[in-house]
Design an enzyme around this catalytic site. Sequence first.
Site, PDB file in Angstrom:
ATOM      1  CE  LYS A  13      -2.465  -0.024   3.661  1.00 57.78           C
ATOM      2  NZ  LYS A  13      -2.350   1.131   4.550  1.00 57.78           N
ATOM      3  NE  ARG A  88      -5.686   0.826  10.251  1.00 53.53           N
ATOM      4  CZ  ARG A  88      -4.480   1.192   9.844  1.00 53.53           C
ATOM      5  NH1 ARG A  88      -4.306   2.299   9.163  1.00 53.53           N
ATOM      6  NH2 ARG A  88      -3.443   0.449  10.108  1.00 53.53           N
ATOM      7  NE  ARG A 126       6.427  -2.099   6.339  1.00 55.01           N
ATOM      8  CZ  ARG A 126       5.133  -1.805   6.325  1.00 55.01           C
ATOM      9  NH1 ARG A 126       4.540  -1.465   5.213  1.00 55.01           N
ATOM     10  NH2 ARG A 126       4.425  -1.872   7.435  1.00 55.01           N
ATOM     11  NE  ARG A 159       5.123   0.687  10.604  1.00 57.74           N
ATOM     12  CZ  ARG A 159       3.938   0.705  10.005  1.00 57.74           C
ATOM     13  NH1 ARG A 159       3.825   1.236   8.795  1.00 57.74           N
ATOM     14  NH2 ARG A 159       2.878   0.201  10.575  1.00 57.74           N
ATOM     15  NE  ARG A 170       0.580  -3.210  11.781  1.00 59.65           N
ATOM     16  CZ  ARG A 170       1.784  -3.210  11.224  1.00 59.65           C
ATOM     17  NH1 ARG A 170       2.742  -3.997  11.694  1.00 59.65           N
ATOM     18  NH2 ARG A 170       2.042  -2.457  10.196  1.00 59.65           N
TER      19      ARG A 170
HETATM   20  P1  AMP Z   1      -0.280   2.182   9.392  1.00 57.15           P
HETATM   21  O1  AMP Z   1       0.972   2.908   9.124  1.00 57.15           O
HETATM   22  O2  AMP Z   1      -1.400   2.581   8.461  1.00 57.15           O
HETATM   23  O3  AMP Z   1      -0.088   0.681   9.447  1.00 57.15           O
HETATM   24  O4  AMP Z   1      -0.773   2.635  10.848  1.00 57.15           O
HETATM   25  C1  AMP Z   1       0.008   2.356  11.988  1.00 57.15           C
HETATM   26  C2  AMP Z   1      -0.847   2.449  13.229  1.00 57.15           C
HETATM   27  O5  AMP Z   1      -1.410   3.795  13.343  1.00 57.15           O
HETATM   28  C3  AMP Z   1      -2.061   1.543  13.255  1.00 57.15           C
HETATM   29  O6  AMP Z   1      -1.737   0.231  13.685  1.00 57.15           O
HETATM   30  C4  AMP Z   1      -2.975   2.272  14.247  1.00 57.15           C
HETATM   31  O7  AMP Z   1      -2.528   2.090  15.568  1.00 57.15           O
HETATM   32  C5  AMP Z   1      -2.723   3.740  13.883  1.00 57.15           C
HETATM   33  N1  AMP Z   1      -3.686   4.203  12.857  1.00 57.15           N
HETATM   34  C6  AMP Z   1      -3.436   4.502  11.554  1.00 57.15           C
HETATM   35  N2  AMP Z   1      -4.553   4.866  10.903  1.00 57.15           N
HETATM   36  C7  AMP Z   1      -5.562   4.789  11.811  1.00 57.15           C
HETATM   37  C8  AMP Z   1      -6.961   5.003  11.746  1.00 57.15           C
HETATM   38  N3  AMP Z   1      -7.577   5.353  10.607  1.00 57.15           N
HETATM   39  N4  AMP Z   1      -7.681   4.826  12.877  1.00 57.15           N
HETATM   40  C9  AMP Z   1      -7.103   4.469  14.022  1.00 57.15           C
HETATM   41  N5  AMP Z   1      -5.780   4.208  14.146  1.00 57.15           N
HETATM   42  C10 AMP Z   1      -5.003   4.367  13.054  1.00 57.15           C
END
Ligand code: AMP
Length: 213
Positions: A13, A88, A126, A159, A170
Site C-alpha cells: 500500500k 479503517r 521491511r 518499524r 493488525r
Molecule cells: P499504518 O501505518 O497505516 O499501518 O498505521 C500504523 C498504526 O497507526 C495503526 O496500527 C494504528 O494504531 C494507527 N492508525 C493509523 N490509521 C488509523 C486510523 N484510521 N484509525 C485508528 N488508528 C489508526
Amino acid sequence: MNILIMGPAGSGKGTMSERIRDHFQIPHISTGDMFRENIKKKTGLGLTAQSYINDGKLVPDSLTVAMVKDRINKDDCSVGYLLDGFPRSLPQAMALGKIAVDDKAVQIVLNLTIPFDELVSRITGRRLCRSCGSIYHIASHPSKVEGVCDHCGGELYQRSDDTVESLKVRLNEYEMNTRPVLDYYSKKGLVVDIDASLPIEEVWQQVKKALGE
Ligand code: AMP
C-alpha cells in the site's frame, strides 16, 4: 480525484501510494505517517497515539477523525487526494461521509488483496527511511548501501510494529474493522480489486488502469 487505497499491512500500500502521489500529483494522506510524525515531534496527540500503535491497536476515532478533517480541508487537497489508512472502520467511513462536501470524500477504492504467508515475509523484511519515509525490503528491494536511504542518505529503520506478533494483531484488526468499510464502499460500486501478490510493476499497471490510464 479522491482515492482511498486499502490493503493489509505489507500489501504494498505504501509503495503504490508513493507512485500515485508522484504520478497524479495529489497529496498522500496516511494516518499512520501522521501519527508517527506526531510521535517523533512528541506532540500531545503523538503521546496518546503511541500506546495504541505499539500494541497494534486502533487510535480512538475522536482523535483520528479530527486529524483527517483538518488535513483534507487544507488547500492542497482541492485537486484531490489519496487516503491511506483511513477510514479503517465503519464509524470512520460514516464520519468521513459527513466531513466532506456532497459525499465526494471517496470516489474510488483500490482494494489490494494478498495471501497471509506472503505478508509475513514482506513485513518482517521491511525498512523505512527516517528522513524521507522511502520504503525498502531487505530481499526484494534493498537499498544500495545497507541501512542508508538511496534517495536522501537518511538512516533506514524497522518499524517497532513490524513483527510477526504485531502483524497478527493488525491483520485481525484489519479483518474485523476494515471488512465492513469495504462492504460499505462496495455497495456504492466504488471498489476495484487489485492483485497485490504480483511484482510491483504489474500491480502498478493494474492501479493506473483502475484510475483511468
Ligand atoms: P499504518 O501505518 O497505516 O499501518 O498505521 C500504523 C498504526 O497507526 C495503526 O496500527 C494504528 O494504531 C494507527 N492508525 C493509523 N490509521 C488509523 C486510523 N484510521 N484509525 C485508528 N488508528 C489508526
